[in-house]
Every structure is written in C-alpha cells, then in structure tokens.
Scaffold this active site. Structure first.
Site, PDB file in Angstrom:
ATOM      1  N   ASP A 142      32.678 -27.331 -94.194  1.00 16.25           N
ATOM      2  CA  ASP A 142      31.662 -26.775 -93.293  1.00 16.25           C
ATOM      3  C   ASP A 142      31.954 -27.267 -91.882  1.00 16.25           C
ATOM      4  OD1 ASP A 142      30.634 -26.001 -95.732  1.00 16.25           O
ATOM      5  OD2 ASP A 142      28.579 -26.611 -95.294  1.00 16.25           O
ATOM      6  N   LYS A 180      27.271 -20.370 -91.468  1.00 18.87           N
ATOM      7  CA  LYS A 180      26.167 -21.265 -91.811  1.00 18.87           C
ATOM      8  C   LYS A 180      25.228 -21.403 -90.622  1.00 18.87           C
ATOM      9  CE  LYS A 180      25.547 -26.137 -93.217  1.00 18.87           C
ATOM     10  NZ  LYS A 180      26.281 -27.365 -93.623  1.00 18.87           N
ATOM     11  N   LYS A 211      25.345 -19.209 -95.445  1.00 17.27           N
ATOM     12  CA  LYS A 211      24.724 -20.436 -95.944  1.00 17.27           C
ATOM     13  C   LYS A 211      23.555 -20.787 -95.029  1.00 17.27           C
ATOM     14  CE  LYS A 211      25.458 -25.359 -96.858  1.00 17.27           C
ATOM     15  NZ  LYS A 211      26.464 -26.467 -96.937  1.00 17.27           N
TER      16      LYS A 211
END
Length: 216
Positions: A90, A153, A182
C-alpha cells in the site's frame, strides 16, 4: 449475504505497536477467518514467519504516511518488503508532486507497479482523499489506473478524515472494473463497512476487524 471477512484487512499501524500486538493481530485474523493483516514494514518478516502456511495475506505500507519520499526510497522499501514476505504493498501517493501538477506521481506508480507485478504482488495506491477535491480525486484515480495500480485506497488513517461513502462512489464511477478500491480510515462498525462495500469498495482496512465480523 456478503461474507465480510473476505473484505477485511485487519490493521495496526500505530507508532506504539509491539511484537505482542503483531501476534494478537494475526491471532484475531485467524480466529475470524479475516482476509489479511496490514503491518508496518519493520514487522513484515516476523508477521510472515508467524503466518506460516495459513492463507492470510500480508500487507504492508510504502512511503508511509506522507508519501513524499524520493521514488528510490520507496523502491528500496518495496524491494525489502517483498523480500521479507509481503503479499501486497500500500503505497502513499506523492500528494505534494500531484498538487504541483507534476508527471512524477504517474511515473512513480508505473515503476512501483512493475516492481510489484514482476514478483506477483499487488500494488495499492493511497490517494488520501481528505486532502483532495472531487476533481482531484477523479484525476488521481485516472493516474493510478493508467499507471497500472491494482487498487486505489482512500486513506492512511492519519489524515483528518478517512473513508467516505461519497468518495468511494466517486472513485468507483471513474475507475475501470479491473481496478479495485480499498476503503480505510475511521471504519469502526459493520454498518460503516457495509455502506462502503455497497458503494464499491472491495477491501476494508480497519483496526477493528474482529468486532466488525462479530456484528455482521
């Protein structure tokens, strides 16, 4: 009815995290059949060893939490994380460069995506929606998709605001089907998680994964 466990990335990125916290995070994920755990880079090697042969995915963060490290630094961090056993990365968008209207964020994501995909790993890009206007969210999503990110995300959890339904809906409206979302940041309840999933999120990053699973 959706199985919420398949969406949850049980997370602990607090500055005070200890080895005992890593063990608890994994135990809670195992007890609740949660998809994965997200830990700081320093703890990836231990978490991978503790996970063993279970199916729990191991996620870590790159360029966390502000994203304005040099690309070479992020690349070295990603290489080490993969070596230590991370399944998914991430990475925080370089918001400073993005707001300066530089091409560099797209180049950086493309480089990181290539690095991850060559090792059969997943790259998520954290765009930190709290700091972006609606038009900037749209632009950031398009850059991520064009550069080869697997997921976009919403948040690090360190910004003033986390995931919002309206932001996830906006992201889903502009991202191609093959790019996931996400949602993370401030997600504490099953109701919140379900609202974000209904809005288009395929993953939920939260520090309260077991409680969300128990309340479904």
């Amino acid at each position: 009815m959706r199985n919420i466990q398949n969406y949850i990335e049980h997370t602990n990125l607090k500055p005070t995290i200890t080895s005992e916290d890593i063990e608890m995070l994994l135990n809670e994920a195992q007890e609740n059949n949660i998809f994965g755990i997200c830990v700081p880079p320093f703890w990836v090697k231990k978490a991978k060893r503790d996970i063993g042969k279970t199916n729990i995915k191991l996620i870590t963060v790159i360029g966390f939490p502000l994203g304005y490290q040099m690309s070479q630094t992020k690349e070295a961090e990603a290489i080490q994380a993969i070596k230590d056993g991370a399944d998914e990365l991430d990475m925080v968008l370089n918001i400073s460069a993005f707001k300066s209207k530089m091409m560099w964020p797209k180049i950086e994501i493309a480089k990181m995506g290539k690095l991850a995909h060559e090792k059969n790993k997943i790259l998520k890009v954290i765009i930190e929606t709290a700091y972006l206007s609606k038009s900037e969210i749209i632009e950031a999503c398009k850059i991520c998709a064009d550069a080869g990110a697997d997921f976009v995300k919403t948040s690090t959890g360190f910004a003033p605001e986390g995931a919002k339904v309206e932001h996830v809906e906006l992201m889903r409206s502009v991202l191609p089907d093959h790019v996931g979302i996400k949602a993370s940041g401030g997600i504490k309840t099953y109701e919140q998680a379900m609202q974000l999933i209904e809005a288009g999120a395929e993953r939920i990053g939260t520090s309260t994964g077991p409680a969300i699973c128990l309340n479904q």
